[in-house]
Design a protein around this motif. Structure first.
Motif, PDB file in Angstrom:
ATOM      1  N   ARG A  73       0.876  -1.130  -0.082  1.00 20.82           N
ATOM      2  CA  ARG A  73      -0.166  -0.053  -0.067  1.00 20.82           C
ATOM      3  C   ARG A  73       1.088   1.238   0.121  1.00 20.82           C
ATOM      4  NH1 ARG A  73      -3.232   3.036   4.096  1.00 20.82           N
ATOM      5  NH2 ARG A  73      -2.539   1.221   5.836  1.00 20.82           N
ATOM      6  N   VAL A  74       0.502   2.466  -0.875  1.00 25.86           N
ATOM      7  CA  VAL A  74       1.460   3.288  -0.785  1.00 25.86           C
ATOM      8  C   VAL A  74       0.755   4.361   0.085  1.00 25.86           C
ATOM      9  CG1 VAL A  74       2.210   5.443  -2.433  1.00 25.86           C
ATOM     10  CG2 VAL A  74       1.903   2.999  -3.358  1.00 25.86           C
ATOM     11  N   ARG A  75       1.716   5.114   0.819  1.00 26.69           N
ATOM     12  CA  ARG A  75       1.234   6.034   1.825  1.00 26.69           C
ATOM     13  C   ARG A  75       1.924   7.306   1.545  1.00 26.69           C
ATOM     14  NH1 ARG A  75       2.410   3.169   7.757  1.00 26.69           N
ATOM     15  NH2 ARG A  75       4.367   3.219   6.645  1.00 26.69           N
ATOM     16  N   LEU A  76       1.250   8.233   1.560  1.00 26.20           N
ATOM     17  CA  LEU A  76       1.752   9.700   1.128  1.00 26.20           C
ATOM     18  C   LEU A  76       1.707  10.560   2.258  1.00 26.20           C
ATOM     19  CD1 LEU A  76       2.532  11.689  -1.101  1.00 26.20           C
ATOM     20  CD2 LEU A  76       0.231  12.099  -1.578  1.00 26.20           C
ATOM     21  N   PHE A  77       2.877  11.198   2.743  1.00 26.71           N
ATOM     22  CA  PHE A  77       2.957  12.049   3.771  1.00 26.71           C
ATOM     23  C   PHE A  77       3.503  13.463   3.138  1.00 26.71           C
ATOM     24  CE2 PHE A  77       3.955   7.799   5.515  1.00 26.71           C
ATOM     25  CZ  PHE A  77       3.263   7.827   6.547  1.00 26.71           C
ATOM     26  N   THR A  78       2.973  14.414   3.653  1.00 32.87           N
ATOM     27  CA  THR A  78       3.840  15.876   3.452  1.00 32.87           C
ATOM     28  C   THR A  78       3.716  16.547   4.995  1.00 32.87           C
ATOM     29  OG1 THR A  78       3.427  17.548   2.316  1.00 32.87           O
ATOM     30  CG2 THR A  78       1.360  17.011   2.952  1.00 32.87           C
ATOM     31  N   VAL A  79       4.229  17.536   4.957  1.00 32.24           N
ATOM     32  CA  VAL A  79       4.545  18.410   6.211  1.00 32.24           C
ATOM     33  C   VAL A  79       4.059  19.722   6.029  1.00 32.24           C
ATOM     34  CG1 VAL A  79       6.439  16.674   6.940  1.00 32.24           C
ATOM     35  CG2 VAL A  79       6.929  19.100   5.694  1.00 32.24           C
ATOM     36  N   THR A  80       3.777  20.267   7.166  1.00 28.31           N
ATOM     37  CA  THR A  80       3.159  21.606   6.987  1.00 28.31           C
ATOM     38  C   THR A  80       3.642  22.407   8.356  1.00 28.31           C
ATOM     39  OG1 THR A  80       1.338  23.490   6.939  1.00 28.31           O
ATOM     40  CG2 THR A  80       1.055  21.226   8.182  1.00 28.31           C
ATOM     41  N   ARG A 133      -7.485  19.147   1.914  1.00 27.87           N
ATOM     42  CA  ARG A 133      -8.594  19.370   0.745  1.00 27.87           C
ATOM     43  C   ARG A 133      -7.715  19.743  -0.438  1.00 27.87           C
ATOM     44  NH1 ARG A 133     -11.099  23.481   2.629  1.00 27.87           N
ATOM     45  NH2 ARG A 133     -12.532  22.453   4.176  1.00 27.87           N
ATOM     46  N   ALA A 134      -6.948  20.457  -0.451  1.00 24.36           N
ATOM     47  CA  ALA A 134      -6.205  20.748  -1.716  1.00 24.36           C
ATOM     48  C   ALA A 134      -5.347  19.747  -2.420  1.00 24.36           C
ATOM     49  CB  ALA A 134      -5.359  22.152  -1.503  1.00 24.36           C
ATOM     50  N   LEU A 135      -4.641  19.093  -1.534  1.00 24.30           N
ATOM     51  CA  LEU A 135      -3.927  17.801  -1.967  1.00 24.30           C
ATOM     52  C   LEU A 135      -4.852  16.562  -2.290  1.00 24.30           C
ATOM     53  CD1 LEU A 135      -0.911  18.131   0.609  1.00 24.30           C
ATOM     54  CD2 LEU A 135      -0.975  18.559  -1.587  1.00 24.30           C
ATOM     55  N   THR A 136      -5.752  16.557  -1.524  1.00 21.29           N
ATOM     56  CA  THR A 136      -6.802  15.374  -2.103  1.00 21.29           C
ATOM     57  C   THR A 136      -7.401  15.758  -3.496  1.00 21.29           C
ATOM     58  OG1 THR A 136      -7.480  15.062   0.366  1.00 21.29           O
ATOM     59  CG2 THR A 136      -8.848  14.178  -1.557  1.00 21.29           C
ATOM     60  N   GLN A 137      -7.848  16.967  -3.758  1.00 15.82           N
ATOM     61  CA  GLN A 137      -8.116  17.429  -5.111  1.00 15.82           C
ATOM     62  C   GLN A 137      -7.229  17.448  -6.045  1.00 15.82           C
ATOM     63  OE1 GLN A 137      -9.262  21.542  -5.036  1.00 15.82           O
ATOM     64  NE2 GLN A 137     -10.485  21.442  -7.083  1.00 15.82           N
ATOM     65  N   LEU A 138      -6.088  17.536  -5.676  1.00 19.46           N
ATOM     66  CA  LEU A 138      -4.940  17.486  -6.617  1.00 19.46           C
ATOM     67  C   LEU A 138      -4.529  16.050  -7.042  1.00 19.46           C
ATOM     68  CD1 LEU A 138      -2.590  18.868  -8.314  1.00 19.46           C
ATOM     69  CD2 LEU A 138      -1.075  18.718  -6.420  1.00 19.46           C
ATOM     70  N   LEU A 139      -4.681  15.048  -5.952  1.00 20.89           N
ATOM     71  CA  LEU A 139      -4.541  13.742  -6.406  1.00 20.89           C
ATOM     72  C   LEU A 139      -5.568  13.326  -7.150  1.00 20.89           C
ATOM     73  CD1 LEU A 139      -3.430  12.296  -2.967  1.00 20.89           C
ATOM     74  CD2 LEU A 139      -1.791  12.841  -4.943  1.00 20.89           C
ATOM     75  N   SER A 140      -6.792  13.809  -7.147  1.00 17.79           N
ATOM     76  CA  SER A 140      -7.771  13.331  -7.989  1.00 17.79           C
ATOM     77  C   SER A 140      -7.715  13.760  -9.243  1.00 17.79           C
ATOM     78  CB  SER A 140      -9.306  13.766  -7.296  1.00 17.79           C
ATOM     79  OG  SER A 140     -10.232  13.375  -8.064  1.00 17.79           O
ATOM     80  N   ILE A 141      -7.225  15.092  -9.526  1.00 18.19           N
ATOM     81  CA  ILE A 141      -6.939  15.709 -10.742  1.00 18.19           C
ATOM     82  C   ILE A 141      -5.919  14.841 -11.551  1.00 18.19           C
ATOM     83  CG2 ILE A 141      -6.047  17.486 -11.993  1.00 18.19           C
ATOM     84  CD1 ILE A 141      -7.322  19.369 -10.053  1.00 18.19           C
ATOM     85  N   LEU A 191      -3.216   9.585   2.413  1.00 21.96           N
ATOM     86  CA  LEU A 191      -2.528  11.063   2.704  1.00 21.96           C
ATOM     87  C   LEU A 191      -2.506  11.471   4.212  1.00 21.96           C
ATOM     88  CD1 LEU A 191      -1.365  13.648   1.415  1.00 21.96           C
ATOM     89  CD2 LEU A 191      -3.678  14.343   1.059  1.00 21.96           C
ATOM     90  N   GLU A 192      -1.271  11.858   4.557  1.00 22.39           N
ATOM     91  CA  GLU A 192      -1.551  12.174   5.856  1.00 22.39           C
ATOM     92  C   GLU A 192      -0.548  13.633   5.773  1.00 22.39           C
ATOM     93  OE1 GLU A 192       0.055  11.188  10.556  1.00 22.39           O
ATOM     94  OE2 GLU A 192       0.264   9.801   8.892  1.00 22.39           O
ATOM     95  N   ILE A 193      -0.891  14.973   6.321  1.00 22.43           N
ATOM     96  CA  ILE A 193      -0.234  16.055   6.609  1.00 22.43           C
ATOM     97  C   ILE A 193       0.092  16.158   7.820  1.00 22.43           C
ATOM     98  CG2 ILE A 193      -0.158  18.594   6.220  1.00 22.43           C
ATOM     99  CD1 ILE A 193      -2.206  18.133   4.107  1.00 22.43           C
ATOM    100  N   ILE A 194       1.597  16.226   8.232  1.00 23.96           N
ATOM    101  CA  ILE A 194       1.901  16.158   9.402  1.00 23.96           C
ATOM    102  C   ILE A 194       2.613  17.893   9.933  1.00 23.96           C
ATOM    103  CG2 ILE A 194       3.446  15.163  11.297  1.00 23.96           C
ATOM    104  CD1 ILE A 194       3.909  12.906   9.056  1.00 23.96           C
ATOM    105  N   PRO A 195       2.178  18.254  10.857  1.00 23.46           N
ATOM    106  CA  PRO A 195       2.314  19.568  11.168  1.00 23.46           C
ATOM    107  C   PRO A 195       3.960  19.556  12.081  1.00 23.46           C
ATOM    108  CG  PRO A 195       1.002  18.928  12.873  1.00 23.46           C
ATOM    109  CD  PRO A 195       0.830  17.792  11.785  1.00 23.46           C
ATOM    110  N   ILE A 196       4.812  20.459  11.718  1.00 17.03           N
ATOM    111  CA  ILE A 196       6.094  20.304  12.122  1.00 17.03           C
ATOM    112  C   ILE A 196       6.274  21.100  13.445  1.00 17.03           C
ATOM    113  CG2 ILE A 196       8.441  21.134  11.905  1.00 17.03           C
ATOM    114  CD1 ILE A 196       8.244  20.855   9.005  1.00 17.03           C
TER     115      ILE A 196
END
Length: 222
Positions: free
Chosen positions: A83-90, A101-109, A118-123
């Motif tokens: 399973r592919v897991r996508l992480f990004t940070v903010t 919401r923005a990243l989910t929409q981009l992946l859909s496009i 998808l998991e967005i992790i605060p630093i």
């Protein structure tokens, strides 16, 4: 090769080669933590495992190559059960919902079906990572350089926490800063970032940086 064993002039040559490659529109991959003779069959029988992962740390958009390579890998017969897991940070915890919401929409496009993983992790800005084993950090007196290395060390800490049980990790390659003089510490700073990230991964790790051109199509031709 271990970055720590390279002499400064070799790091300068290597970084300039990377910069020239990006300047002529090439995408780049640098790998680490791969055992000699590594192959998927030598690590585990992926078909027999219930829950295995390909982890992608998408830290900045540089053309989509970081998304494309793992996506293609996940279609291979030896990796299709992962399973592919996508992480990004903010840096902005208060905007997590908007960014999600923005990243989910981009992946859909882009037609990449990773929205559920998808998991967005605060630093944690207050955290103080331990960089005492890295000479470049100890030697520099430049505050911006120290702050930059500390931020990457925090990302490495998150990678260690989230990707401890993955088969392979893909990470956005740090931006290689231009080397103006032979005495510049930028090659050491760049190599330290790679070392910090690689030492946090318990699996093979691949650093990817595209040339900024989109390698993913937004819609099917009719």
């Amino acid at each position: 090769k271990d970055w720590k064993s390279l002499k400064h002039n070799k790091k300068v040559e290597y970084l300039r080669l990377i910069q020239k490659s990006l300047a002529i529109g090439k995408g780049l991959m640098i790998s680490s933590n791969f055992p000699d003779g590594w192959s998927t069959s030598q690590t585990r029988r992926l078909d027999d495992l219930q829950e295995r992962y390909i982890d992608v740390w998408w830290l900045t958009d540089v053309g989509g190559l970081l998304l494309l390579i793992p996506y293609l890998l996940s279609k291979h017969r030896e990796w299709k059960h992962c399973r592919v897991r996508l992480f990004t940070v903010t840096d902005h915890k208060q905007t997590l919902t908007e960014e999600q919401r923005a990243l989910t929409q981009l992946l859909s496009i882009l037609r990449i079906p990773w929205e559920e993983n998808l998991e967005i992790i605060p630093i944690d800005k207050s955290a103080k990572p331990d960089l005492s084993q890295f000479a470049t950090y100890l030697k520099t007196n430049d505050t911006k350089t120290k702050d930059d290395l500390e931020r990457w060390a925090k990302i490495a800490g998150l990678l260690r926490e989230r990707s401890s049980n993955t088969e392979i990790v893909f990470v956005t390659m740090p931006l290689p800063r231009r080397v103006n003089t032979e005495k510049s510490n930028r090659p050491d700073v760049f190599s330290t970032k790679l070392e910090v990230l690689a030492s946090s991964a318990n699996a093979p790790i691949v650093f990817i940086r595209g040339n900024g051109e989109n390698v993913l199509t937004f819609s099917m031709e009719r």
